[in-house]
Design a protein around this motif. Sequence first.
Motif, mmCIF file in Angstrom:
data_model
loop_
_atom_site.group_PDB
_atom_site.id
_atom_site.type_symbol
_atom_site.label_atom_id
_atom_site.label_comp_id
_atom_site.label_asym_id
_atom_site.label_seq_id
_atom_site.Cartn_x
_atom_site.Cartn_y
_atom_site.Cartn_z
ATOM 1 N N ALA A 62 0.825 -1.200 0.000
ATOM 2 C CA ALA A 62 0.000 0.000 0.000
ATOM 3 C C ALA A 62 0.862 1.255 0.000
ATOM 4 N N ILE A 63 0.301 2.319 -0.546
ATOM 5 C CA ILE A 63 0.883 3.654 -0.427
ATOM 6 C C ILE A 63 -0.076 4.477 0.420
ATOM 7 N N LEU A 64 0.380 4.877 1.596
ATOM 8 C CA LEU A 64 -0.454 5.652 2.512
ATOM 9 C C LEU A 64 -0.045 7.120 2.472
ATOM 10 N N GLN A 65 -1.003 7.991 2.711
ATOM 11 C CA GLN A 65 -0.751 9.426 2.686
ATOM 12 C C GLN A 65 -1.181 10.136 3.973
ATOM 13 N N ILE A 66 -1.853 9.438 4.879
ATOM 14 C CA ILE A 66 -2.353 10.054 6.107
ATOM 15 C C ILE A 66 -1.714 9.371 7.309
ATOM 16 N N GLU A 67 -0.971 10.162 8.076
ATOM 17 C CA GLU A 67 -0.277 9.656 9.257
ATOM 18 C C GLU A 67 -0.866 10.290 10.507
ATOM 19 N N LEU A 92 -4.559 4.214 7.227
ATOM 20 C CA LEU A 92 -3.858 5.166 8.077
ATOM 21 C C LEU A 92 -2.559 4.561 8.595
ATOM 22 N N ALA A 93 -1.554 5.410 8.782
ATOM 23 C CA ALA A 93 -0.397 5.050 9.606
ATOM 24 C C ALA A 93 -0.634 5.656 10.985
ATOM 25 N N LEU A 123 4.930 6.081 7.309
ATOM 26 C CA LEU A 123 4.063 5.905 6.144
ATOM 27 C C LEU A 123 4.623 4.936 5.111
ATOM 28 N N THR A 124 5.927 4.742 5.127
ATOM 29 C CA THR A 124 6.514 3.813 4.161
ATOM 30 C C THR A 124 6.419 2.360 4.613
ATOM 31 N N GLY A 125 6.114 2.144 5.890
ATOM 32 C CA GLY A 125 6.104 0.789 6.420
ATOM 33 C C GLY A 125 7.475 0.200 6.640
ATOM 34 N N ALA A 126 8.505 1.069 6.645
ATOM 35 C CA ALA A 126 9.877 0.583 6.770
ATOM 36 C C ALA A 126 10.567 1.028 8.044
ATOM 37 N N LEU A 127 10.109 2.117 8.676
ATOM 38 C CA LEU A 127 10.795 2.686 9.828
ATOM 39 C C LEU A 127 9.996 2.461 11.100
ATOM 40 N N ASP A 128 10.699 2.116 12.169
ATOM 41 C CA ASP A 128 10.101 1.893 13.484
ATOM 42 C C ASP A 128 9.692 3.229 14.096
ATOM 43 N N MET A 184 7.457 -7.292 11.185
ATOM 44 C CA MET A 184 8.400 -7.097 10.084
ATOM 45 C C MET A 184 7.996 -5.845 9.312
ATOM 46 N N ASP A 185 8.834 -5.463 8.356
ATOM 47 C CA ASP A 185 8.479 -4.293 7.566
ATOM 48 C C ASP A 185 7.471 -4.670 6.494
ATOM 49 N N VAL A 186 7.091 -3.685 5.684
ATOM 50 C CA VAL A 186 6.001 -3.897 4.750
ATOM 51 C C VAL A 186 6.343 -4.912 3.657
ATOM 52 N N THR A 187 7.621 -5.139 3.415
ATOM 53 C CA THR A 187 8.001 -6.133 2.424
ATOM 54 C C THR A 187 7.849 -7.553 2.941
ATOM 55 N N GLY A 188 7.754 -7.730 4.242
ATOM 56 C CA GLY A 188 7.715 -9.053 4.838
ATOM 57 C C GLY A 188 9.065 -9.730 4.905
ATOM 58 N N GLU A 189 10.130 -8.997 4.578
ATOM 59 C CA GLU A 189 11.464 -9.585 4.504
ATOM 60 C C GLU A 189 12.426 -9.065 5.575
#
Length: 234
Positions: A62-67, A92-93, A123-128, A184-189
């Motif tokens: 997903a691409i999210l725009q609202i945090e 939402l994030a 919002l990227t699903g990559a950062l804690d 995990m992050d948004v990639t699942g990896e």
Amino acid sequence: TLRAALEEANFHPIRNIISFDISQPLPHRIRPISPLPVITAPVIIDGYTASGAYQANETTPAILQIELDGIDAGAGTSGLIIQAPDSIVRGLAINRFDYDGIILDGAGATNNQILGNYIGTDLTGALDMGNGGNGISLVNGASGNQVGGLDPADGNLISGNDSGIGVSVPGTSQNEIIGNLIGMDVTGENPLGNTMTGIFLTDGPTDNMVFKNLIGNNGASGVVLDGQDVTGNV
């Protein structure tokens, strides 16, 4: 504001829709300076209505725009507290609240859906950017709710929450926790674990379904069912 929209939605007993038509540059960060209103009437909060937001599919996150950023919301504050039935929160994030990201609270919180959100990350699903407590909690008899789903667009990313559990289910029944990425992050990896358990069912939850989630890298067990009265769960 989101606060005003929630207040208006609570005032009207029919199910309202909160959508996002924001002229400011996106992505957009909502940073409340006090707790948001508890949701007491059915509402749909749809972050995917924001320009540039897209649901996940089989190959693309997903691409999210609202945090919804709780860094300034105060001690003991959670992102969204839902005490109403028939509500949907999607796209939402929700991060950096002192307590939980989302709480479904009470016997009136039934038939709600939490879909396609990032709980505890940016919002990227990559950062804690974890919430201080659990990612999502279902408490005080909140039963018959759905966290995630089988469609790729419906699964939540629930990761990085700092002092708690990905999804906590104490003493509630007939909830479905399906198709989520937890720890995990948004990639699942890549690891982005919650500090404690991925999914925790305790204090007598019955007839819940935990299905087709990807769970890893959390500080304790992936899934815990705790207590002699935890029965009928799948």
